[in-house]
Design an enzyme around this catalytic site. Structure first.
Site, PDB file in Angstrom:
ATOM      1  N   HIS A 170       1.911   4.745  -2.766  1.00  0.00           N
ATOM      2  CA  HIS A 170       2.034   6.195  -2.579  1.00  0.00           C
ATOM      3  C   HIS A 170       3.383   6.694  -3.095  1.00  0.00           C
ATOM      4  O   HIS A 170       3.471   7.785  -3.682  1.00  0.00           O
ATOM      5  CB  HIS A 170       1.890   6.559  -1.106  1.00  0.00           C
ATOM      6  CG  HIS A 170       0.508   6.414  -0.560  1.00  0.00           C
ATOM      7  ND1 HIS A 170      -0.604   6.928  -1.182  1.00  0.00           N
ATOM      8  CD2 HIS A 170       0.061   5.820   0.593  1.00  0.00           C
ATOM      9  CE1 HIS A 170      -1.679   6.680  -0.456  1.00  0.00           C
ATOM     10  NE2 HIS A 170      -1.311   5.979   0.620  1.00  0.00           N
ATOM     11  N   HIS A 202       0.830  -1.204   0.000  1.00  0.00           N
ATOM     12  CA  HIS A 202       0.000   0.000   0.000  1.00  0.00           C
ATOM     13  C   HIS A 202       0.867   1.259   0.000  1.00  0.00           C
ATOM     14  O   HIS A 202       0.670   2.163  -0.825  1.00  0.00           O
ATOM     15  CB  HIS A 202      -0.904  -0.018   1.235  1.00  0.00           C
ATOM     16  CG  HIS A 202      -1.693   1.238   1.454  1.00  0.00           C
ATOM     17  ND1 HIS A 202      -3.019   1.352   1.097  1.00  0.00           N
ATOM     18  CD2 HIS A 202      -1.353   2.432   2.012  1.00  0.00           C
ATOM     19  CE1 HIS A 202      -3.457   2.568   1.410  1.00  0.00           C
ATOM     20  NE2 HIS A 202      -2.454   3.240   1.972  1.00  0.00           N
ATOM     21  N   GLU A 203       1.818   1.319   0.906  1.00  0.00           N
ATOM     22  CA  GLU A 203       2.612   2.542   1.043  1.00  0.00           C
ATOM     23  C   GLU A 203       3.509   2.787  -0.166  1.00  0.00           C
ATOM     24  O   GLU A 203       3.681   3.933  -0.591  1.00  0.00           O
ATOM     25  CB  GLU A 203       3.450   2.480   2.324  1.00  0.00           C
ATOM     26  CG  GLU A 203       2.633   2.438   3.610  1.00  0.00           C
ATOM     27  CD  GLU A 203       1.694   3.624   3.785  1.00  0.00           C
ATOM     28  OE1 GLU A 203       1.903   4.669   3.134  1.00  0.00           O
ATOM     29  OE2 GLU A 203       0.736   3.491   4.566  1.00  0.00           O
TER      30      GLU A 203
END
Length: 331
Positions: A246, A242-243
């Site tokens: 980003h 997920h990170e």
């Protein structure tokens, strides 16, 4: 201690901003408060780039394209407190690094992205750094590679940046979104895992932006979210997936928290609009019932539990490679 079934029930009832976590460590389990992701909101420049790429994608719909392939030089840094250092011997660190890299590569393979470990993981015992109480000092000492290199700092007691450390509050992770304010000549040498970071200097000189932008780049991840980790329901390595999304420039699928017609959301057309972040792995969640599609609970950029995560959408895959080329490749 909560029974696992009771915990799962409580988890499903929680709002996205207030999570209950169950940490299983040193032979005992305890409830902790969790913050999900504290990646900062995108600036206007990144939003404009997303809008431009979205418009270009609409023009290309008659001729779909596949993502280009990129190898990403990857550096893992393990940073632990004195109290948790006994949990992370070299054998376990190497195993965690290997399994986490495999999870990343599996998730990003459809996008043509492969993560290549450049050096063995570094290992530092520093309670201040492990609680994220001096992020810039940690990264100034450990950061390696270029702006196109991914540095992930796996911290044993990660907490919200700037907040006073609380042993009963944890943050799953956060990453730095890409920006054009980078340095092209700021490269930190690689160091062996056994070296002490205390005397390292960044050696950064700026030619196109502030050195702090380069040094601060990367991802901060709670170490207990790694595969086989101690944070129940967030223990398959998907927090890093997920990170890192980003880091490539993707936004949350619930960006803007709106069902309004014409709202840009995450600026990606094939992720349905989502009014609220997902908790757990609910069936048939539809926070925007008047719009097309159910909520993308299996998408890595939602807030679902690890077992629920399965994919990036095709247009997210393209967006990541487009943003990588614009912001990071060659820098």
């Amino acid at each position: 201690m909560l029974a696992s079934t009771t915990f799962a029930t409580l988890l499903a009832l929680q709002p996205a901003w207030a999570r209950l976590g169950l940490l299983q460590q040193d032979g005992r389990s305890r409830s902790v408060e969790l913050s999900m992701c504290e990646t900062q909101e995108p600036d206007d420049a990144l939003r404009s780039v997303h809008l431009e790429l979205s418009a270009q994608n609409k023009l290309r719909k008659v001729k779909p394209r596949t993502p280009e392939s990129f190898d990403i030089g990857t550096y893992f840094h393990f940073v632990v407190t004195d109290d948790t250092s006994h949990l992370y011997n070299p054998e376990r660190i190497n195993k965690l690094a290997t399994t986490q890299l495999a999870v990343l590569n599996t998730a990003y393979a459809p996008a043509g992205i492969a993560f290549k470990s450049v050096t063995p993981p570094t290992y530092t015992i520093n309670t201040v750094w492990a609680t994220d109480s001096d992020n810039m000092a940690m990264k100034g000492a450990l950061r390696a590679g270029t702006y196109a290199s991914l540095n992930i700092y796996f911290q044993s007691n990660l907490s919200s940046p700037g907040a006073a450390y609380d042993p009963d509050n944890y943050l799953l992770g956060y990453c730095q979104l890409p920006t054009s304010a980078t340095t092209t000549s700021c490269i930190v040498p690689d160091y062996p895992a056994s070296s002490s970071p205390s005397n390292k200097t960044s050696g950064c000189t700026s030619t196109s932006g502030p050195p702090t932008t380069y040094i601060n780049d990367g991802c901060n991840i709670l170490i207990s979210t790694m595969p086989g980790g101690a944070m129940l329901t967030f223990d398959q390595g998907k927090t890093a997936v997920h990170e890192v999304g980003h880091w490539f420039g993707l936004l949350h699928t619930f960006e803007g928290d709106s069902c309004a017609k014409g709202a840009p959301g995450d600026y990606v057309d094939d992720t349905p609009q989502e009014m609220t972040a997902t908790t757990g792995c609910p069936t048939g969640k539809d926070s925007c019932p008047g719009n097309y599609g159910l909520d993308p609970i299996g998408n890595y950029m939602d807030y679902s539990s690890d077992a629920c995560y399965t994919n990036f959408s095709p247009q997210q895959q393209l967006r990541m490679t487009d943003l990588f080329k614009k912001y990071r490749l060659g820098n």
